[in-house]
Design an enzyme around this catalytic site. Sequence first.
Site, PDB file in Angstrom:
ATOM      1  CB  SER A  60      -0.897  -0.007   1.241  1.00 51.02           C
ATOM      2  OG  SER A  60      -1.606   1.208   1.352  1.00 51.02           O
ATOM      3  CG  LEU A  85      -7.041   3.987  -1.300  1.00 51.34           C
ATOM      4  CD1 LEU A  85      -7.255   4.134   0.201  1.00 51.34           C
ATOM      5  CD2 LEU A  85      -8.346   3.614  -1.980  1.00 51.34           C
ATOM      6  CB  CYS A 139     -16.069  12.334   3.262  1.00 53.41           C
ATOM      7  SG  CYS A 139     -15.263  12.854   1.734  1.00 53.41           S
ATOM      8  CB  CYS A 228      -8.194  14.440   1.184  1.00 54.01           C
ATOM      9  SG  CYS A 228      -8.666  12.779   0.653  1.00 54.01           S
ATOM     10  CD  GLU A 243      -1.054  18.625  17.690  1.00 50.22           C
ATOM     11  OE1 GLU A 243      -1.691  19.670  17.933  1.00 50.22           O
ATOM     12  OE2 GLU A 243       0.018  18.330  18.249  1.00 50.22           O
ATOM     13  N   GLY A 244      -1.920  17.711  11.885  1.00 45.75           N
ATOM     14  CA  GLY A 244      -2.182  18.299  10.584  1.00 45.75           C
ATOM     15  C   GLY A 244      -3.316  17.628   9.835  1.00 45.75           C
ATOM     16  NE  ARG A 245      -4.552  13.221   6.915  1.00 43.47           N
ATOM     17  CZ  ARG A 245      -4.190  11.969   6.608  1.00 43.47           C
ATOM     18  NH1 ARG A 245      -2.946  11.575   6.810  1.00 43.47           N
ATOM     19  NH2 ARG A 245      -5.061  11.126   6.102  1.00 43.47           N
ATOM     20  CB  CYS A 256      -9.194   7.767   6.974  1.00 43.13           C
ATOM     21  SG  CYS A 256      -7.992   6.564   6.390  1.00 43.13           S
TER      22      CYS A 256
END
Length: 267
Positions: A60, A85, A139, A228, A243-245, A256
């Site tokens: 992956s 993905l 989402c 994303c 912390e950036g997500r 996710c």
Amino acid sequence: MLPFATIPATERNSAAQHQDPSPMSQPFDLPALASSLADKSPQDILKAAFEHFGDELWISFSGAEDVVLVDMAWKLNRNVKVFSLDTGRLHPETYRFIDQVREHYGIAIDVLSPDPRLLEPLVKEKGLFSFYRDGHGECCGIRKIEPLKRKLAGVRAWATGQRRDQSPGTRSQVAVLEIDGAFSTPEKPLYKFNPLSSMTSEEVWGYIRMLELPYNSLHERGYISIGCEPCTRPVLPNQHEREGRWWWEEATHKECGLHAGNLISKA
């Protein structure tokens, strides 16, 4: 410090030439193998994965630091199978990086996309940014989890670039080998290898720089954990990379669903 010494060119070529391309899927004692691999190098873990699953093992690739995983796997098996993905919402830099990796290694990358029959109703009803209001679960479920589930339905084993230091809240217990609790079925267990689990960010970047691997240019702008475009931002000094997500949500929910087992195991 975790050993991840570079494999000499002669050994890499030998491994690539002698790698048996046929699926092997040898039966094994999962707890015993996991225990024996717990303190091994990422390359040794990948080698064991190929020994047991051959070309049935898929790698992956998220378009970020896990280029290290692709590099290690490719040096062991030039026929390595890689998927990525495409949620339809990635940064332009990530799309370019995926192309870079494809060209650098001369490999095909199976790009997974959301099912438009599921995605179009969501966008039509809630717009493109419903996750800021409703959370990212719906989402991500359509753009990430469903395509991955489709892919893994035909896969016996996969390897991810997860590391324990990526998220103290959800990834601190990531094992080098496990049964995938999110995508296995009673009839078909899915084996999941996490060869980079013990590596630190410093070690990953040491490997990238030492071997001059391609990397996502977003890293030069303060992005560490890259997903994303609407859900990723650079981190500030002394902030953890996660912390950036999804910064508008609780830290304990910052998965996710691709590695939902990290949350399930803590329930």
